[in-house]
Design a protein around this motif. Sequence first.
Motif, PDB file in Angstrom:
ATOM      1  N   LYS A 161       0.818  -1.222   0.000  1.00 38.36           N
ATOM      2  CA  LYS A 161       0.000   0.000   0.000  1.00 38.36           C
ATOM      3  C   LYS A 161       0.842   1.259   0.000  1.00 38.36           C
ATOM      4  CE  LYS A 161      -3.799  -2.258   0.224  1.00 38.36           C
ATOM      5  NZ  LYS A 161      -4.588  -2.423  -0.989  1.00 38.36           N
ATOM      6  N   ASP A 162       2.186   1.144  -0.049  1.00 33.78           N
ATOM      7  CA  ASP A 162       3.088   2.282  -0.069  1.00 33.78           C
ATOM      8  C   ASP A 162       2.879   3.195   1.147  1.00 33.78           C
ATOM      9  OD1 ASP A 162       5.237   3.657  -1.095  1.00 33.78           O
ATOM     10  OD2 ASP A 162       3.987   5.035  -2.257  1.00 33.78           O
ATOM     11  N   TYR A 163       2.682   2.572   2.297  1.00 33.08           N
ATOM     12  CA  TYR A 163       2.522   3.319   3.541  1.00 33.08           C
ATOM     13  C   TYR A 163       3.651   2.924   4.480  1.00 33.08           C
ATOM     14  CZ  TYR A 163       0.816   4.526   8.202  1.00 33.08           C
ATOM     15  OH  TYR A 163       0.706   5.017   9.484  1.00 33.08           O
ATOM     16  N   ARG A 164       4.455   3.918   4.862  1.00 33.09           N
ATOM     17  CA  ARG A 164       5.526   3.707   5.822  1.00 33.09           C
ATOM     18  C   ARG A 164       5.596   4.915   6.750  1.00 33.09           C
ATOM     19  NH1 ARG A 164       7.288   2.077   0.997  1.00 33.09           N
ATOM     20  NH2 ARG A 164       7.963  -0.079   0.780  1.00 33.09           N
ATOM     21  N   LYS A 165       5.705   4.653   8.031  1.00 29.96           N
ATOM     22  CA  LYS A 165       5.793   5.735   9.004  1.00 29.96           C
ATOM     23  C   LYS A 165       6.857   5.355  10.019  1.00 29.96           C
ATOM     24  CE  LYS A 165       3.128   8.310  12.366  1.00 29.96           C
ATOM     25  NZ  LYS A 165       1.854   8.460  13.066  1.00 29.96           N
ATOM     26  N   SER A 166       7.808   6.244  10.246  1.00 32.12           N
ATOM     27  CA  SER A 166       8.871   6.010  11.203  1.00 32.12           C
ATOM     28  C   SER A 166       8.814   7.085  12.277  1.00 32.12           C
ATOM     29  CB  SER A 166      10.232   6.037  10.505  1.00 32.12           C
ATOM     30  OG  SER A 166      11.249   5.762  11.410  1.00 32.12           O
ATOM     31  N   GLN A 167       8.987   6.654  13.517  1.00 32.04           N
ATOM     32  CA  GLN A 167       8.906   7.589  14.629  1.00 32.04           C
ATOM     33  C   GLN A 167       9.884   7.127  15.702  1.00 32.04           C
ATOM     34  OE1 GLN A 167       4.961   7.759  16.215  1.00 32.04           O
ATOM     35  NE2 GLN A 167       5.469   9.281  17.759  1.00 32.04           N
ATOM     36  N   GLY A 168      10.443   8.064  16.451  1.00 33.82           N
ATOM     37  CA  GLY A 168      11.366   7.736  17.536  1.00 33.82           C
ATOM     38  C   GLY A 168      10.855   8.275  18.857  1.00 33.82           C
TER      39      GLY A 168
END
Length: 100
Positions: free
Chosen positions: A79-86
């Motif tokens: 789905k071309d969904y990527r989320k990165s968080q720290g």
Amino acid sequence: MYAIIQTGGKQYKVSQGDQLQVEKLDATIGDQVSFDVLMIGGETVTIGTPTVAGAKVTAKVVEQGKGPKVLIFKHKPKKDYRKSQGHRQPFTLIEVTAIG
């Protein structure tokens, strides 16, 4: 002699001279903080209901800091969904000075 204290929703077994990281406290470096005692152990054990009457643990704030970074990565395949968080959890380093 040791004591069981509660702070930040967690319980800790402490004795005099121990240093431990607890959830962030609203205090500055060098301040004295005190905690209610749930249990005191040693030669005899005293259990509180819920705390031991008249017993306190005093500690000195040594450091305010942040823990190691934890990476959070979310994705949905195809789905071309990527989320990165720290995230870095704040903590307070205390040194137990007295149990009484």
